[in-house]
Write a protein that holds these residues in place. Structure first.
Motif, PDB file in Angstrom:
ATOM      1  N   ASP A  37       5.378   8.702  10.698  1.00 37.95           N
ATOM      2  CA  ASP A  37       4.512   8.084   9.679  1.00 37.95           C
ATOM      3  C   ASP A  37       4.140   6.647  10.056  1.00 37.95           C
ATOM      4  OD1 ASP A  37       4.465  10.336   8.161  1.00 37.95           O
ATOM      5  OD2 ASP A  37       5.807   9.604   6.580  1.00 37.95           O
ATOM      6  N   LEU A  38       5.129   5.894  10.517  1.00 31.91           N
ATOM      7  CA  LEU A  38       4.860   4.488  10.866  1.00 31.91           C
ATOM      8  C   LEU A  38       3.868   4.397  12.030  1.00 31.91           C
ATOM      9  CD1 LEU A  38       8.390   2.819  10.528  1.00 31.91           C
ATOM     10  CD2 LEU A  38       6.560   2.998   8.828  1.00 31.91           C
ATOM     11  N   ILE A  41       0.393   5.112  10.669  1.00 28.45           N
ATOM     12  CA  ILE A  41      -0.134   3.928   9.958  1.00 28.45           C
ATOM     13  C   ILE A  41      -0.627   2.892  10.960  1.00 28.45           C
ATOM     14  CG2 ILE A  41       0.561   1.938   8.560  1.00 28.45           C
ATOM     15  CD1 ILE A  41       2.428   3.909   7.034  1.00 28.45           C
ATOM     16  N   ALA A  45      -4.659   1.801  11.409  1.00 25.97           N
ATOM     17  CA  ALA A  45      -5.044   0.433  11.039  1.00 25.97           C
ATOM     18  C   ALA A  45      -6.249  -0.058  11.834  1.00 25.97           C
ATOM     19  CB  ALA A  45      -3.856  -0.508  11.247  1.00 25.97           C
ATOM     20  N   GLU A  47      -8.855   1.339  12.451  1.00 27.23           N
ATOM     21  CA  GLU A  47     -10.127   1.742  11.832  1.00 27.23           C
ATOM     22  C   GLU A  47     -10.617   0.726  10.803  1.00 27.23           C
ATOM     23  OE1 GLU A  47     -10.105   5.699  10.310  1.00 27.23           O
ATOM     24  OE2 GLU A  47      -9.011   6.475  12.039  1.00 27.23           O
ATOM     25  N   LEU A  48      -9.738  -0.166  10.391  1.00 25.97           N
ATOM     26  CA  LEU A  48     -10.138  -1.181   9.404  1.00 25.97           C
ATOM     27  C   LEU A  48     -10.776  -2.401  10.070  1.00 25.97           C
ATOM     28  CD1 LEU A  48      -6.977  -1.204   7.084  1.00 25.97           C
ATOM     29  CD2 LEU A  48      -9.037   0.197   6.892  1.00 25.97           C
TER      30      LEU A  48
ATOM     31  N   ARG B  46      -9.812  -8.036   4.485  1.00 25.83           N
ATOM     32  CA  ARG B  46      -8.467  -7.446   4.513  1.00 25.83           C
ATOM     33  C   ARG B  46      -7.403  -8.490   4.156  1.00 25.83           C
ATOM     34  NH1 ARG B  46     -10.686  -3.528   4.366  1.00 25.83           N
ATOM     35  NH2 ARG B  46      -9.937  -3.929   2.266  1.00 25.83           N
ATOM     36  N   LEU B 127       2.928  11.818   6.113  1.00 28.52           N
ATOM     37  CA  LEU B 127       1.612  11.198   6.285  1.00 28.52           C
ATOM     38  C   LEU B 127       0.929  11.637   7.561  1.00 28.52           C
ATOM     39  CD1 LEU B 127       2.501   7.527   5.313  1.00 28.52           C
ATOM     40  CD2 LEU B 127       1.391   9.244   3.895  1.00 28.52           C
ATOM     41  N   GLY B 129      -1.069  12.267  10.517  1.00 27.82           N
ATOM     42  CA  GLY B 129      -2.390  12.828  10.757  1.00 27.82           C
ATOM     43  C   GLY B 129      -3.280  12.942   9.546  1.00 27.82           C
ATOM     44  N   ILE B 131      -4.086  10.184   7.065  1.00 29.18           N
ATOM     45  CA  ILE B 131      -4.450   8.967   6.317  1.00 29.18           C
ATOM     46  C   ILE B 131      -5.933   8.716   6.517  1.00 29.18           C
ATOM     47  CG2 ILE B 131      -4.035   6.505   6.014  1.00 29.18           C
ATOM     48  CD1 ILE B 131      -1.456   6.809   7.432  1.00 29.18           C
ATOM     49  N   ARG B 133      -9.327   6.197   5.860  1.00 29.81           N
ATOM     50  CA  ARG B 133      -9.516   4.748   5.890  1.00 29.81           C
ATOM     51  C   ARG B 133      -9.447   4.132   4.505  1.00 29.81           C
ATOM     52  NH1 ARG B 133     -14.975   2.746   8.490  1.00 29.81           N
ATOM     53  NH2 ARG B 133     -15.656   2.799   6.332  1.00 29.81           N
ATOM     54  N   LEU B 136      -5.929   3.879   3.217  1.00 28.84           N
ATOM     55  CA  LEU B 136      -5.175   2.831   3.915  1.00 28.84           C
ATOM     56  C   LEU B 136      -5.615   1.446   3.455  1.00 28.84           C
ATOM     57  CD1 LEU B 136      -3.050   2.103   6.008  1.00 28.84           C
ATOM     58  CD2 LEU B 136      -4.833   2.177   7.757  1.00 28.84           C
ATOM     59  N   GLN B 137      -6.911   1.242   3.310  1.00 26.67           N
ATOM     60  CA  GLN B 137      -7.336  -0.112   2.936  1.00 26.67           C
ATOM     61  C   GLN B 137      -6.913  -0.458   1.510  1.00 26.67           C
ATOM     62  OE1 GLN B 137     -11.479   0.219   3.941  1.00 26.67           O
ATOM     63  NE2 GLN B 137     -12.148   0.160   1.821  1.00 26.67           N
ATOM     64  N   PHE B 151       0.523  -7.698   9.105  1.00 23.63           N
ATOM     65  CA  PHE B 151       0.022  -6.347   9.384  1.00 23.63           C
ATOM     66  C   PHE B 151      -1.424  -6.406   9.894  1.00 23.63           C
ATOM     67  CE2 PHE B 151      -2.237  -2.476   8.137  1.00 23.63           C
ATOM     68  CZ  PHE B 151      -1.453  -1.524   8.768  1.00 23.63           C
ATOM     69  N   ASP B 155      -1.634  -5.024  13.576  1.00 21.15           N
ATOM     70  CA  ASP B 155      -2.087  -3.630  13.672  1.00 21.15           C
ATOM     71  C   ASP B 155      -3.598  -3.481  13.553  1.00 21.15           C
ATOM     72  OD1 ASP B 155       0.443  -2.819  14.085  1.00 21.15           O
ATOM     73  OD2 ASP B 155       0.698  -1.744  12.189  1.00 21.15           O
ATOM     74  N   VAL B 156      -4.249  -4.366  12.808  1.00 20.72           N
ATOM     75  CA  VAL B 156      -5.707  -4.261  12.667  1.00 20.72           C
ATOM     76  C   VAL B 156      -6.405  -5.051  13.772  1.00 20.72           C
ATOM     77  CG1 VAL B 156      -7.700  -4.643  11.167  1.00 20.72           C
ATOM     78  CG2 VAL B 156      -5.522  -3.923  10.172  1.00 20.72           C
ATOM     79  N   ARG B 183       4.760  -2.062   7.286  1.00 21.52           N
ATOM     80  CA  ARG B 183       4.497  -0.636   7.540  1.00 21.52           C
ATOM     81  C   ARG B 183       5.327   0.247   6.608  1.00 21.52           C
ATOM     82  NH1 ARG B 183       5.053  -0.743  14.101  1.00 21.52           N
ATOM     83  NH2 ARG B 183       2.994  -1.545  14.647  1.00 21.52           N
ATOM     84  N   LEU B 186       3.740   0.108   3.257  1.00 20.68           N
ATOM     85  CA  LEU B 186       2.505   0.910   3.256  1.00 20.68           C
ATOM     86  C   LEU B 186       2.839   2.397   3.159  1.00 20.68           C
ATOM     87  CD1 LEU B 186       0.300  -0.864   5.972  1.00 20.68           C
ATOM     88  CD2 LEU B 186      -0.213  -0.623   3.546  1.00 20.68           C
ATOM     89  N   ARG B 187       3.862   2.798   3.889  1.00 18.66           N
ATOM     90  CA  ARG B 187       4.264   4.211   3.846  1.00 18.66           C
ATOM     91  C   ARG B 187       4.640   4.603   2.426  1.00 18.66           C
ATOM     92  NH1 ARG B 187       9.512   7.122   5.004  1.00 18.66           N
ATOM     93  NH2 ARG B 187       8.936   9.153   5.864  1.00 18.66           N
ATOM     94  N   LEU B 190       1.451   4.737   0.247  1.00 22.30           N
ATOM     95  CA  LEU B 190       0.621   5.914   0.542  1.00 22.30           C
ATOM     96  C   LEU B 190       1.264   7.191   0.025  1.00 22.30           C
ATOM     97  CD1 LEU B 190      -0.416   4.869   4.157  1.00 22.30           C
ATOM     98  CD2 LEU B 190      -1.985   5.204   2.244  1.00 22.30           C
ATOM     99  N   ARG B 191       2.589   7.295   0.185  1.00 23.45           N
ATOM    100  CA  ARG B 191       3.286   8.501  -0.286  1.00 23.45           C
ATOM    101  C   ARG B 191       3.319   8.548  -1.814  1.00 23.45           C
ATOM    102  NH1 ARG B 191       7.140  10.679   3.545  1.00 23.45           N
ATOM    103  NH2 ARG B 191       8.849  10.578   2.059  1.00 23.45           N
TER     104      ARG B 191
END
Lengths: 211, 201
Positions: A37-38, A41, A45, A47-48, B46, B127, B129, B131, B133, B136-137, B151, B155-156, B183, B186-187, B190-191
């Motif tokens: 999952d991590l 994520i 990210a 894609e943002l 963001r 999660l 495969g 999520i 956009r 996530l945002q 983050f 990651d972005v 992260r 976020l998990r 999202l869950r």
């Protein structure tokens, strides 16, 4: 390695790729799911990164500030002004000069135009103005303008061509009506509007950065 | 981040635009803006989760850039320069608002809140495969500002931890710890949203 130890180790090695991590993940589906999952994520990210577009007013505000602060140089805006050292002949200078004269005449004449139906000595006061405007417009060379637009902003050439054709049609129609009836106030007004519209078209190209 | 030494397609075109912009060419300024506006604005959005603030900050970032463009010598990539400047503009803004740019907590210990949540442990809530956009945002917007900053930068935007430590003014260990917690958070978010959605349907 316990589940808590695995999570602590993910701070340094977030992919779960060390030998100890792999050994734990083989036997612990719960932690394997967590690591998966991590990673999802982290991958999603990206894609943002450029996902949103600012409103058009943002650029307008930036451009206004740049012009006010003099960072956008006035000479850069007047891209149609020919260079003395360039390949333009004296006729190149006639183009902006004629536009300036035309605009000035338009401004001076327009407020003094009598209301419809006001005739002095049987002839309106406007034909002289029309003549002056026409003489000025004669100095505006459509081909020079289009050639410059083609060079500076090729994407706008079709738009300028269309606009010039429309305004020239407008002038021709107004003159046709005026020829048929020299005392036609509406025709005078239409002709002046048409000349001013053409002047505006040249002014836009002269005074503004081609959008 | 982008390797400054690595030439990208379109570099020559951009170099030409930069030279024209240095001479005050309006079209060059606009072309550079058009090329980079989405990335800068998205970064601002963001990190602030506020469209009006993001637009103001985008404007401020480009204005600062254009005021200094005469000093750009091309040793580094223009985009790298712009994005670093944009990050600084946003961080300055967050500091002015007294929002935490990064948590003051320096520990790298994983707290109880970060241990696996058994209540969300059902396999069908994985999660992997799945999520999109938008999900996530929204979740990123719900992150505490300190977590969100790290983050987004890592990651972005793709900054390394050592770069983030320099930009934000924290230790590398803190950056890594904050990223991991972000992260994890976020998990959970999202869950949780997925769980709520499953219950509704």
């Amino acid at each position: 390695m316990t589940c808590v130890e695995l999570q602590e180790s993910l701070i340094e090695n977030d992919s779960g790729g060390t030998a100890a991590q792999r050994a734990h993940l083989r036997d612990c589906p719960h932690c394997a799911g967590l690591v998966a999952d991590l990673l999802v994520i982290a991958c999603a990210a990206g894609e943002l990164r450029a996902a949103h577009e600012p409103g058009p007013h943002v650029w307008n505000s930036i451009e206004t500030s740049l012009r006010r602060e003099g960072i956008i140089k006035p000479f850069a805006r007047r891209s149609l002004l020919p260079s003395l050292t360039g390949s333009w002949s004296w006729t190149g200078w006639a183009l902006p000069a004629a536009a300036v004269v035309l605009i000035t005449i338009g401004i001076l004449v327009r407020p003094h135009a009598p209301p419809p139906g006001v005739v002095t000595g049987g002839v309106t006061s406007q034909p002289a103005s029309d003549a002056a405007l026409e003489a000025s417009v004669a100095g505006l060379n459509d081909n020079d303008l289009l050639a410059e637009v083609a060079e500076q902003a090729p994407a706008l050439q079709a738009q300028y061509t269309e606009n010039l054709r429309n305004v020239n049609d407008y002038i021709r129609d107004a003159k046709y009506s005026l020829d048929a009836n020299p005392n036609d106030e509406d025709a005078h007004r239409a002709l002046m509007d048409a000349y001013q519209e053409k002047a505006m078209l040249f002014e836009m190209a002269l005074d503004r950065s081609l959008p | 981040m982008t390797d400054p030494q690595q030439k990208q397609p379109g570099d020559a075109l951009e170099a030409g635009l930069i030279e024209k912009a240095k001479q005050g060419d309006a079209q060059a300024f606009q072309a550079l803006y058009d090329k980079h506006k989405r990335r800068v604005y998205s970064l601002c959005l963001r990190m602030t989760s506020n469209t009006a603030e993001a637009e103001d900050l985008t404007q401020e970032a480009f204005l600062q850039l254009y005021r200094k463009i005469g000093t750009f010598r091309g040793e580094s990539a223009f985009s790298t320069w712009l994005h670093r400047l944009s990050v600084n503009v946003v961080l300055m803004h967050l500091r002015k608002k007294s929002l935490p740019v990064v948590s003051l907590e320096e520990t790298t210990q994983v707290g109880e809140e970060d241990t696996p949540k058994k209540d969300f442990g059902a396999e069908d809530l994985a999660l992997a495969g799945s999520i999109d956009r938008l999900q996530l945002q929204k979740a990123v917007d719900d992150l505490p500002p300190g977590y969100r900053t790290i983050f987004v930068l890592h990651d972005v935007e793709g900054y390394e931890h050592n770069e983030i430590a320099t930009i934000v003014g924290c230790s590398i260990g803190n950056s890594k710890s904050q990223l991991h917690k972000a992260r994890m958070k976020l998990r959970d978010l999202l869950r949780m949203k997925r769980s709520e959605k499953a219950q509704k349907s």
